[in-house]
Each structure stands twice: as structure tokens, then as C-alpha cells.
Design a protein around this motif. Structure first.
Motif, PDB file in Angstrom:
ATOM      1  N   LEU A   4      66.299  18.556  24.475  1.00 57.78           N
ATOM      2  CA  LEU A   4      65.736  19.640  24.521  1.00 57.78           C
ATOM      3  C   LEU A   4      65.497  20.550  23.072  1.00 57.78           C
ATOM      4  CD1 LEU A   4      70.091  19.751  24.227  1.00 57.78           C
ATOM      5  CD2 LEU A   4      68.780  20.926  25.840  1.00 57.78           C
ATOM      6  N   ASP A   5      64.841  21.675  23.735  1.00 62.43           N
ATOM      7  CA  ASP A   5      63.766  22.541  22.708  1.00 62.43           C
ATOM      8  C   ASP A   5      64.662  23.152  21.547  1.00 62.43           C
ATOM      9  OD1 ASP A   5      64.885  25.131  22.904  1.00 62.43           O
ATOM     10  OD2 ASP A   5      63.409  25.339  24.483  1.00 62.43           O
ATOM     11  N   SER A   6      63.956  23.270  20.119  1.00 65.88           N
ATOM     12  CA  SER A   6      64.932  24.001  18.706  1.00 65.88           C
ATOM     13  C   SER A   6      65.477  24.576  19.066  1.00 65.88           C
ATOM     14  CB  SER A   6      63.873  24.189  17.877  1.00 65.88           C
ATOM     15  OG  SER A   6      63.011  22.334  17.750  1.00 65.88           O
ATOM     16  N   PHE A   7      65.354  25.241  20.276  1.00 61.03           N
ATOM     17  CA  PHE A   7      66.179  27.038  20.059  1.00 61.03           C
ATOM     18  C   PHE A   7      66.931  27.014  21.158  1.00 61.03           C
ATOM     19  CE2 PHE A   7      62.212  28.167  17.715  1.00 61.03           C
ATOM     20  CZ  PHE A   7      63.401  28.712  17.207  1.00 61.03           C
ATOM     21  N   ALA A   8      67.723  25.379  21.566  1.00 54.51           N
ATOM     22  CA  ALA A   8      68.440  25.125  22.725  1.00 54.51           C
ATOM     23  C   ALA A   8      69.426  25.844  22.320  1.00 54.51           C
ATOM     24  CB  ALA A   8      68.848  23.527  23.231  1.00 54.51           C
ATOM     25  N   PRO A   9      70.603  26.901  22.909  1.00 52.85           N
ATOM     26  CA  PRO A   9      72.377  27.365  22.635  1.00 52.85           C
ATOM     27  C   PRO A   9      72.736  26.086  22.245  1.00 52.85           C
ATOM     28  CG  PRO A   9      71.411  27.779  24.731  1.00 52.85           C
ATOM     29  CD  PRO A   9      70.436  26.886  24.315  1.00 52.85           C
ATOM     30  N   ALA A  10      74.090  26.399  21.576  1.00 54.51           N
ATOM     31  CA  ALA A  10      74.733  25.231  21.403  1.00 54.51           C
ATOM     32  C   ALA A  10      75.658  25.140  22.577  1.00 54.51           C
ATOM     33  CB  ALA A  10      76.257  25.696  20.633  1.00 54.51           C
ATOM     34  N   TRP A  11      75.955  25.994  23.873  1.00 59.48           N
ATOM     35  CA  TRP A  11      76.375  25.955  25.395  1.00 59.48           C
ATOM     36  C   TRP A  11      76.270  24.521  25.946  1.00 59.48           C
ATOM     37  CZ3 TRP A  11      74.656  26.393  29.654  1.00 59.48           C
ATOM     38  CH2 TRP A  11      73.699  27.199  29.787  1.00 59.48           C
ATOM     39  N   GLN A  12      74.408  25.165  25.507  1.00 57.06           N
ATOM     40  CA  GLN A  12      73.521  23.848  26.777  1.00 57.06           C
ATOM     41  C   GLN A  12      73.346  22.000  25.911  1.00 57.06           C
ATOM     42  OE1 GLN A  12      69.219  25.161  27.054  1.00 57.06           O
ATOM     43  NE2 GLN A  12      69.115  24.294  28.836  1.00 57.06           N
ATOM     44  N   ILE A  13      74.030  22.192  24.569  1.00 55.50           N
ATOM     45  CA  ILE A  13      73.507  21.304  23.519  1.00 55.50           C
ATOM     46  C   ILE A  13      74.266  20.510  24.092  1.00 55.50           C
ATOM     47  CG2 ILE A  13      73.485  20.152  21.306  1.00 55.50           C
ATOM     48  CD1 ILE A  13      71.862  22.403  20.027  1.00 55.50           C
ATOM     49  N   ALA A  14      76.156  20.911  24.005  1.00 53.56           N
ATOM     50  CA  ALA A  14      76.759  20.560  24.220  1.00 53.56           C
ATOM     51  C   ALA A  14      77.220  19.779  26.060  1.00 53.56           C
ATOM     52  CB  ALA A  14      78.178  21.527  24.006  1.00 53.56           C
ATOM     53  N   GLU A  15      76.437  20.575  26.807  1.00 53.10           N
ATOM     54  CA  GLU A  15      76.556  19.651  28.285  1.00 53.10           C
ATOM     55  C   GLU A  15      75.647  19.538  28.339  1.00 53.10           C
ATOM     56  OE1 GLU A  15      78.342  20.865  30.694  1.00 53.10           O
ATOM     57  OE2 GLU A  15      79.500  21.584  29.663  1.00 53.10           O
ATOM     58  N   ALA A  16      74.594  18.916  27.616  1.00 49.58           N
ATOM     59  CA  ALA A  16      73.565  17.901  27.901  1.00 49.58           C
ATOM     60  C   ALA A  16      74.283  16.933  26.795  1.00 49.58           C
ATOM     61  CB  ALA A  16      72.509  17.726  26.712  1.00 49.58           C
ATOM     62  N   VAL A  17      75.220  16.731  26.427  1.00 45.72           N
ATOM     63  CA  VAL A  17      75.131  15.140  25.319  1.00 45.72           C
ATOM     64  C   VAL A  17      76.653  14.970  25.607  1.00 45.72           C
ATOM     65  CG1 VAL A  17      76.906  14.504  22.976  1.00 45.72           C
ATOM     66  CG2 VAL A  17      74.989  16.054  22.780  1.00 45.72           C
ATOM     67  N   LYS A  18      77.295  16.004  26.768  1.00 45.23           N
ATOM     68  CA  LYS A  18      78.935  14.981  27.781  1.00 45.23           C
ATOM     69  C   LYS A  18      78.204  14.868  28.708  1.00 45.23           C
ATOM     70  CE  LYS A  18      81.190  19.409  27.260  1.00 45.23           C
ATOM     71  NZ  LYS A  18      81.897  20.254  27.387  1.00 45.23           N
ATOM     72  N   SER A  19      77.269  15.148  29.077  1.00 42.66           N
ATOM     73  CA  SER A  19      76.618  14.344  30.503  1.00 42.66           C
ATOM     74  C   SER A  19      76.037  13.314  29.802  1.00 42.66           C
ATOM     75  CB  SER A  19      75.531  15.201  31.053  1.00 42.66           C
ATOM     76  OG  SER A  19      73.875  15.680  30.650  1.00 42.66           O
ATOM     77  N   GLY A  20      75.145  13.133  28.605  1.00 41.79           N
ATOM     78  CA  GLY A  20      74.578  12.442  28.870  1.00 41.79           C
ATOM     79  C   GLY A  20      72.841  12.078  28.594  1.00 41.79           C
ATOM     80  N   THR A  21      72.601  13.090  28.705  1.00 39.16           N
ATOM     81  CA  THR A  21      71.437  14.023  28.665  1.00 39.16           C
ATOM     82  C   THR A  21      70.612  12.965  27.647  1.00 39.16           C
ATOM     83  OG1 THR A  21      71.383  15.016  30.978  1.00 39.16           O
ATOM     84  CG2 THR A  21      69.288  15.463  29.831  1.00 39.16           C
ATOM     85  N   VAL A  22      71.419  13.726  26.202  1.00 40.51           N
ATOM     86  CA  VAL A  22      71.068  13.156  25.201  1.00 40.51           C
ATOM     87  C   VAL A  22      72.213  12.720  24.387  1.00 40.51           C
ATOM     88  CG1 VAL A  22      69.616  15.130  25.151  1.00 40.51           C
ATOM     89  CG2 VAL A  22      71.623  15.682  24.520  1.00 40.51           C
ATOM     90  N   ARG A  23      71.856  12.347  23.089  1.00 38.08           N
ATOM     91  CA  ARG A  23      72.647  11.813  21.863  1.00 38.08           C
ATOM     92  C   ARG A  23      72.717  12.674  21.303  1.00 38.08           C
ATOM     93  NH1 ARG A  23      75.091   7.118  23.816  1.00 38.08           N
ATOM     94  NH2 ARG A  23      75.658   6.954  21.264  1.00 38.08           N
ATOM     95  N   ALA A  24      74.017  12.807  20.254  1.00 35.06           N
ATOM     96  CA  ALA A  24      74.338  13.930  19.276  1.00 35.06           C
ATOM     97  C   ALA A  24      73.672  13.396  17.988  1.00 35.06           C
ATOM     98  CB  ALA A  24      75.375  13.361  19.012  1.00 35.06           C
ATOM     99  N   GLU A  25      73.359  12.567  17.914  1.00 32.39           N
ATOM    100  CA  GLU A  25      72.256  12.066  16.553  1.00 32.39           C
ATOM    101  C   GLU A  25      71.273  12.571  16.817  1.00 32.39           C
ATOM    102  OE1 GLU A  25      71.437   8.331  13.877  1.00 32.39           O
ATOM    103  OE2 GLU A  25      72.870   8.054  15.731  1.00 32.39           O
ATOM    104  N   ASP A  26      70.706  12.204  17.557  1.00 29.65           N
ATOM    105  CA  ASP A  26      69.020  12.485  18.063  1.00 29.65           C
ATOM    106  C   ASP A  26      68.910  14.009  17.694  1.00 29.65           C
ATOM    107  OD1 ASP A  26      67.984   9.872  18.677  1.00 29.65           O
ATOM    108  OD2 ASP A  26      68.321  10.704  21.136  1.00 29.65           O
ATOM    109  N   VAL A  27      70.363  14.979  18.436  1.00 31.98           N
ATOM    110  CA  VAL A  27      69.992  16.542  18.479  1.00 31.98           C
ATOM    111  C   VAL A  27      70.268  16.878  16.715  1.00 31.98           C
ATOM    112  CG1 VAL A  27      71.527  18.011  18.768  1.00 31.98           C
ATOM    113  CG2 VAL A  27      70.832  16.695  20.420  1.00 31.98           C
ATOM    114  N   THR A  28      70.841  16.479  16.319  1.00 30.37           N
ATOM    115  CA  THR A  28      71.562  16.596  14.532  1.00 30.37           C
ATOM    116  C   THR A  28      69.924  16.383  13.763  1.00 30.37           C
ATOM    117  OG1 THR A  28      73.757  16.184  14.611  1.00 30.37           O
ATOM    118  CG2 THR A  28      72.913  16.034  12.483  1.00 30.37           C
ATOM    119  N   ARG A  29      69.600  14.540  14.075  1.00 38.22           N
ATOM    120  CA  ARG A  29      68.402  14.719  13.736  1.00 38.22           C
ATOM    121  C   ARG A  29      67.002  15.437  13.364  1.00 38.22           C
ATOM    122  NH1 ARG A  29      68.453   9.570  11.378  1.00 38.22           N
ATOM    123  NH2 ARG A  29      69.694   8.062  10.950  1.00 38.22           N
ATOM    124  N   ASP A  30      67.317  15.941  14.514  1.00 36.97           N
ATOM    125  CA  ASP A  30      65.712  16.988  14.818  1.00 36.97           C
ATOM    126  C   ASP A  30      65.801  18.436  14.398  1.00 36.97           C
ATOM    127  OD1 ASP A  30      64.588  15.409  17.017  1.00 36.97           O
ATOM    128  OD2 ASP A  30      65.523  16.921  18.825  1.00 36.97           O
TER     129      ASP A  30
END
Length: 465
Positions: A4-30
């Protein structure tokens, strides 16, 4: 890096985390890396809760790995204006004096509700001292800067809340709005904001400014983020007298219902944009997209705004009177003088102001007998330069600070719900207020969602950060 890029909205981040596309820890570190890199330029964060954020993100990932159902904001980074209690952090409310207080023992109630939905807290955000500010120029923590032009104001008093979203430091933040402090930063920074109806969201666990005018609400990169977080935060709370018995009214599921059947008009008269080219262009763009040509006026706007000034001064001065007596030099001089002025106002003025507010509210309520949603400018001009004391509108040089809230103050004075939508018709953003009747946040959010889907309004990344 995440997908995800730095300007992804919250809903898109949540969908990606729930689907396993990204890890929440990686999003947070970014997000934490971006704060470390860019916060020195914009000064949006005053406190970064990095260890807590990583712990919360790992918990979200562990729950997903265990096959548990995740909340609607799973892994989405958030931040809050530093008048919200955050466990282990001193609630400074933008002041020097509050730094002597012990750290908060627990989170504010709205942060608890967001946490339960899976959100990850990054920290606390810069603000005007004691929320009595429209500029974002904090005398103790330094000026919060506008990501679209760091020589310009972020707006206040939720300055860090607007700046952090616009800079891509957090997709979703919380602010407060007494006379315009969510809508002004939204306008200056070019993000979406929601000031709900007075009493809709609990204020428990936040440092007060003016009890009869204080509202809390979200700022975000998308209307979906506003609605999603707003729905999570709704619900009664007997610890806040204004929010003691109001049931939740979900709005997220209504966003795709469109605007058919919603009667929309522009506010004229006091809200005229004559001599304000950027505000006029923004309102015209929104009205044209909604095929709205009707204009309505309301009696008593000037009186209602005057009443709001008096109520604000009187209620806030009473709260700060002990420190005004014993620690006057520890206030920002501008804030201190406004509090002192309020302390000197006679009680009869305050009582009369309450009467005027009631009369003005009744006048405004009549408009909603024929109209569902009203459009008005959010600010009379885009973000001024930091330190700019005067500005020209309608051919007249006026004081900048008190007139930034020219169009927001008359709306919050009577507690109406408003969604601000950003327009980029010129070099700097400016917003339009989408206003609905009390408890009809669903309508202003539906209109905002339609405008966003049509590409008329959007939160755009800064070009130079």
C-alpha cells in the motif's frame, strides 16, 4: 515496504490486513518511518507512541493468524489531538501548564472504541493552546505546518489532526470542534472532516474547552473513512451529559445510496462568497456537481455568531480562572487575553447569549422544513502564511485569526452536523461545508460520498513533501 502507498485510506488498509495482503506490523512500521522522516517538516505529532503501536499491530496480526474475525479498522493507523487522554501520555491540550499533570491512566472513550475496532494508535497531535485557536501556531510546541506549503498555516485548533492526514502520516485522526476546529484544518489542509451533531459522540476522557459547544470527530482521506470511524465511535455514554441517551445511527451502509431525493440548497446572505474568489469557486463547483441552483438565507447569523463568541469566552474563562490567577505567564499571551476578557464579561451577557442562540437555532431549524442539506464555504480563504496577522477579503483588510472561523462558528453554535469536502481549484485547497439537520449525519455523508465518487472533491497528496 507494504503493498500500500503512504496515502492509502484507512478502510483500504483494513481490508488489506484482513485479507492477508499486508501485515498490520508492516503498515505500522511504514507509518512510524514516515513520521520520523516528515514530522520535522510539518510538526504534526507531539508524542509518538511507537512501542504501543507496534504491540497493537502485532496483536491484530496474531488474531488474523488465529482465524479470528477482525474489526472494521483492523491495522489502520490513527492519531489523536493531544487533548484526548492516551494511557501513559500527559494530556497537554496544547498548553505548558498541563505538562505538570500526571500521565493519563487510560484512553479516552473514543480511542477505546477505535482500538476495539482494530485501529493502531500512533500518538498525539499538535494543537492550539487549550483549543482556543484557528491558526495552529502553538506557542509551546511550535507552529504546525501545512503539508501543501510549509510556510502556511495548518489551521486550528486541530492543526496536527489535519496536517498528519494531509502529509500521509496517518490516514485517520481525531480532532475537536468548538467553533470550527475540525473544519478549518480540513479546509486549509485539503482533507475530509466530520463535525457530528452536538452530543452525538462522547467527550469522556478529553480535556474540555467550552462544554455547551464542544464536539469531537474524525478527519480522514476519504468519506468512507469518516463514516466507518464515526459508526465505530457512536453510542451513548452516561459520563458525558450531552451523550447520555443517544442511540447509534449507522451511516456507512448508506454511503452508496446517492443523492436522489435529497433536497439541497446553498446558504446565502451572511454566507455569501462575494470578494472571496477561492471560496466562491469551491462552492460553485460543488453546487454545480449537485445540480443545485437554489439559495436560502437565515435570519440572525451575525447575532448567533456573536452569541457563540460570548458563550465561548465565558465558559472557557471559568474553567481556567484558577491558573489565570496563579500562572498567567505560562499561557500563550493571545490565549490568556481571550480568557481574561471572558472572565470580565457580566453574567447577564452570558444569559442573553444563550437566549440568542436558542432564537437563532429555531430560525435555522425552519430551513430544514424545506431543505435537507445546505452548502456553505468552510473558510473565507485558503491557508494564510504562518504569522500573517491581517488578510484582505471583500476589499477590506481584516484581522486573520478571528475571521478564519467566519463561516464555521455560526454552524457549530447550534450544534449542526457538517461534513467538510476539500476542493483543489487553485494552488492551495479550500473546503465546502455540507450541512444537515441535527442527527442526520447520514445525509451530509451521502452527499460528500457522491461528490467524492464523481471526482469533484478529493484529498490530494502534497506535491513537494
Amino acid at each position: 515496504m507494504t503493498a500500500l502507498d503512504s496515502f492509502a485510506p484507512a478502510w483500504q488498509i483494513a481490508e488489506a490486513v484482513k485479507s492477508g495482503t499486508v501485515r498490520a506490523e508492516d503498515v505500522t512500521r511504514d507509518a512510524l518511518d514516515r513520521i520520523k522522516s516528515l514530522n520535522p517538516k510539518v510538526n504534526a505529532f507531539t508524542d509518538v507512541t511507537a512501542e504501543r503501536a507496534l504491540t497493537e499491530a502485532r496483536r491484530v496480526d496474531a488474531e488474523r493468524d488465529a482465524g479470528k474475525k477482525l474489526g472494521p479498522l483492523a491495522g489502520a493507523p490513527i492519531a489523536a489531538k493531544n487533548l484526548f487522554d492516551i494511557a501513559g501520555v500527559t494530556t497537554r491540550a496544547g498548553s505548558k501548564i498541563n505538562r505538570d499533570l500526571p500521565a493519563a491512566a487510560e484512553d479516552a472513550e473514543l480511542l477505546k472504541r477505535l482500538h476495539a475496532a482494530g485501529a493502531v494508535l500512533l500518538g498525539a497531535l499538535n494543537m492550539g493552546e487549550y483549543a482556543y485557536d484557528f491558526t495552529g501556531e502553538n506557542a509551546h510546541d511550535g507552529a504546525c505546518r501545512n503539508p501543501h506549503d510549509t510556510t502556511r498555516m495548518a489551521g486550528g485548533s486541530s492543526s496536527g489532526s489535519g496536517s498528519a492526514v494531509a502529509a500521509g502520516l496517518a490516514p485517520l485522526t481525531l480532532g475537536s470542534d468548538t467553533n470550527g476546529s475540525i473544519r478549518v484544518p480540513s479546509s486549509f489542509c485539503g482533507v475530509f472532516g466530520l463535525k457530528p451533531t452536538y452530543g452525538r459522540l462522547t467527550r469522556h476522557g478529553t480535556f474540555p474547552f467550552c462544554d455547551s459547544l464542544d464536539h469531537l470527530g474524525p478527519l480522514a482521506r476519504s468519506v468512507r473513512d469518516l463514516a466507518l470511524s464515526y459508526d465505530v465511535m457512536q453510542g451513548p455514554d452516561p459520563r458525558d451529559h450531552a451523550c447520555a441517551d443517544r442511540p447509534a445511527d449507522p451511516t456507512f451502509e448508506t454511503l452508496t445510496d446517492g443523492v436522489a431525493g435529497i433536497k439541497i440548497a446553498r446558504l446565502g446572505g451572511f454566507f455569501s462568497t462575494d470578494g472571496m474568489p477561492e471560496a466562491a469557486s469551491a462552492v460553485q463547483s460543488v453546487a454545480k456537481a449537485l445540480d443545485t441552483t437554489g439559495t436560502v438565507e437565515v435570519e440572525g447569523v451575525e447575532a448567533g455568531r456573536a452569541a457563540a463568541f460570548i458563550i465561548t469566552n465565558c465558559e472557557s474563562a471559568r474553567l481556567h480562572l484558577p491558573n489565570l490567577k496563579t500562572r498567567p505567564d505560562d499561557f500563550d499571551p493571545d490565549t490568556r487575553d481571550r480568557f481574561l476578557a471572558g472572565a470580565l464579561l457580566p453574567a447577564s451577557w452570558y444569559i442573553r447569549a444563550l437566549q440568542v442562540r436558542h432564537w437563532y437555532r429555531e430560525n435555522f431549524a425552519k430551513l430544514f422544513q424545506d431543505v435537507d442539506v445546505l452548502l456553505a464555504p468552510a473558510t473565507p480563504f485558503p491557508a494564510p502564511l504562518i504569522g500573517q496577522r491581517t488578510i484582505e477579503i471583500r476589499g477590506e483588510e481584516i484581522l486573520t485569526r478571528p475571521n478564519i472561523g467566519l463561516f464555521t462558528q455560526p454552524i457549530s453554535a447550534i450544534g449542526l452536523p457538517v461534513c467538510t469536502v476539500p476542493v483543489f481549484n487553485s494552488g492551495m485547497p479550500i473546503a465546502v461545508q455540507v450541512i444537515s439537520a441535527p442527527w442526520r449525519e447520514d445525509l451530509c455523508l451521502r452527499v460528500a460520498a457522491h461528490l467524492e465518487s464523481e471526482g469533484i472533491v478529493a484529498a490530494q497528496p502534497p506535491s513537494h513533501l
